[in-house]
Design a protein around this motif. Sequence first.
Motif, PDB file in Angstrom:
ATOM      1  N   TYR A 421       0.855  -1.187   0.000  1.00 26.54           N
ATOM      2  CA  TYR A 421       0.000   0.000   0.000  1.00 26.54           C
ATOM      3  C   TYR A 421       0.894   1.241   0.000  1.00 26.54           C
ATOM      4  O   TYR A 421       1.869   1.313   0.754  1.00 26.54           O
ATOM      5  N   GLU A 422       0.580   2.220  -0.830  1.00 24.69           N
ATOM      6  CA  GLU A 422       1.413   3.408  -0.997  1.00 24.69           C
ATOM      7  C   GLU A 422       0.627   4.672  -0.663  1.00 24.69           C
ATOM      8  O   GLU A 422      -0.491   4.855  -1.123  1.00 24.69           O
ATOM      9  N   VAL A 423       1.238   5.532   0.134  1.00 27.33           N
ATOM     10  CA  VAL A 423       0.649   6.844   0.439  1.00 27.33           C
ATOM     11  C   VAL A 423       1.694   7.921   0.157  1.00 27.33           C
ATOM     12  O   VAL A 423       2.838   7.814   0.606  1.00 27.33           O
ATOM     13  N   TRP A 437      -2.731  14.003   1.406  1.00 32.49           N
ATOM     14  CA  TRP A 437      -2.142  12.757   0.928  1.00 32.49           C
ATOM     15  C   TRP A 437      -3.002  12.142  -0.159  1.00 32.49           C
ATOM     16  O   TRP A 437      -4.208  12.401  -0.255  1.00 32.49           O
ATOM     17  N   ASP A 439      -3.277   8.080  -2.222  1.00 33.62           N
ATOM     18  CA  ASP A 439      -2.752   6.715  -2.162  1.00 33.62           C
ATOM     19  C   ASP A 439      -2.839   6.048  -3.525  1.00 33.62           C
ATOM     20  O   ASP A 439      -3.347   6.635  -4.497  1.00 33.62           O
ATOM     21  N   THR A 470       6.763   9.394  -0.627  1.00 36.10           N
ATOM     22  CA  THR A 470       5.863   8.248  -0.628  1.00 36.10           C
ATOM     23  C   THR A 470       6.362   7.194   0.348  1.00 36.10           C
ATOM     24  O   THR A 470       7.549   6.874   0.388  1.00 36.10           O
ATOM     25  N   ARG A 475      -0.961  -2.324   5.060  1.00 34.44           N
ATOM     26  CA  ARG A 475      -2.001  -1.545   5.739  1.00 34.44           C
ATOM     27  C   ARG A 475      -3.029  -2.470   6.373  1.00 34.44           C
ATOM     28  O   ARG A 475      -3.605  -3.331   5.704  1.00 34.44           O
ATOM     29  N   ASN A 570      -4.126   3.660   8.238  1.00 33.14           N
ATOM     30  CA  ASN A 570      -4.368   4.990   7.675  1.00 33.14           C
ATOM     31  C   ASN A 570      -5.770   5.413   8.087  1.00 33.14           C
ATOM     32  O   ASN A 570      -6.752   5.117   7.409  1.00 33.14           O
TER      33      ASN A 570
END
Length: 591
Positions: A421-423, A437, A439, A470, A475, A570
């Motif tokens: 998972y990318e934020v 932010w 994602d 990033t 998550r 998150n």
Amino acid sequence: MHYTKPVKYHVWAALLFPLSFMMTFSCAKDGGLPPVINFDESIYTVKAGKEITIDPKVENGENAVYEWKTEDSVLSDESVFRHVFKEPGSIYVMLTVTNDAGNDSEEIRIDVAELLVPVISLNVPEGGYNIPSGSTLEIIPVVKNGENASYSWSLEGKEVSTETTYVFTGEKLGTYSMSLTVGNEDGSDTESFTINVLDPSEIPFEWTFESDTYNVAEGRSIKLRPYGIKNADGAVYTWKINGSEVQSGDDPGYVFTAPEYTGSEQDRHIATVTMSNGHTTVSKELAINVCPPEGTYKRPSTGNPSWDRVYCYVPAPGQFINEGYTAATMEEAIRHAEERLSAGQYVSLGGFGGYIVLGFDHSIENSGDYDFAITGNSYQGSSEPGIVWVMQDENGDGQPNDTWYELKGSEYGKPETLADYEVTYYRPSAPGMPVQWTDNLGNTGTIDYMSGVHTQDCYYPSWIEEDSFTLIGTRLAANTEESGPNYWINHEYEWGYADNFSPIDRTGIDGSGTMTDGAMTDGAVSDGNGTAANGNGSTNRFRISDAVTFDGKPASLAYIDFIKICTGVNAKAGWIGEISTEICGAAEIVQ
């Protein structure tokens, strides 16, 4: 203050006074009466840069002299006070009115408030937004002081919307100029930007890799893969090892298995990945170093069970970041984290993905049971889980630059748990603003600014030079509940996470730094020497045997040298703010 107020005299009382007093009174009457000041308010308010007008009611004020004065200076000699204060604050002003019969003085307070001019923050990429023709782009600004403000979106100089957000439709190819103006009674702010509507073949392709160099011990497998992939529709990824093609298809990742270690230049392999989507072709070269077998660089026990060093501190934005300290570099941020942990104080990892890397001065062996513990500040109803990763020093250089293995917890492998998972977080454009932010699922949000509670200028880590960064990780599904008006509960997860009030792996630390296996002792935290210190949190135990590879199989590590703790959720809990893992220390469990 001192002045003479008018007195009403009865005739019978006057007869009792001496003749000399009657003569004095008669003279005052002949010269008129002294002034009497009456203000409508005792406290007036105005905004900095705005003119204030105060018109007091003054009896007997004809032909009088007026003086409006602060402790330092005279502000006016007019009967009606008009002034512009440039700086916020409370100012005490004394009005004195004087005539031939006497004077009167009254003091008032003027509270000068800060102007609440709107400030716009937009995450506009360098060169503007790029979208393919026929698609839409929703623009969601964050505006400080935007309550009760007016919004005006203009396209090519013509207003097209007055809503708080705007959806642009790219019907025709071209470059379009847009602007947003947000205004209120205190002022306005304007942001201008461009939107480039492009043919799909013209849109830049994007990707990034965790590193340019990878280290892996012989016989082990790692997965090489790019992150942050954008505009790769229909892409084919071709992998080559030392010039020979080993894989081609729509999977961007490649699994490399390290051959036998030779101790020669043959242990260095060059991986080349090429992406082609019919519009563009890009390549990336990576170096893979095959390291000696496990155990070659294992370090003996030193007798110190505690963490020895902070190697990296990259928190996500959060309400505790930059609070009470200033760090301009990673080295300064690391020193700050080490000082706090050495004192048994918490270090916050901020929102999702924020992490810290700790090392030990010896290798911690895999006992098959609980091997080390991490102290957080969780308590009943307040769990902010941190996912723990472990690393072995495979290349023997004493740095955490080898392969990370996740320790599976109770949520590992569940459908609602997301891997990779990318934020991406964006630096705000002004102090006191939320951090935006986005994602890799198309979601957007903010780390809210907690005004009045954590009032440092910005929650974006001060030592990160880039305007966006990033964070990638696993998550967990949020476990936060609003159980009543303004009452939030962050429920615990079953086991396997730091800063988590687990019913299974909580424990205490005794005075020698030895982890006990009994019930958790609240308030026990590990200081820099591995001994107990007072705190508010609980300690969680971890097993090296829970380490898994990229595909979920047991990593079967005989020992580890480094640990990484990452915020695993998150989410926000109303007025409490973002869910952020905090840690106070880590230590080996002495068997």
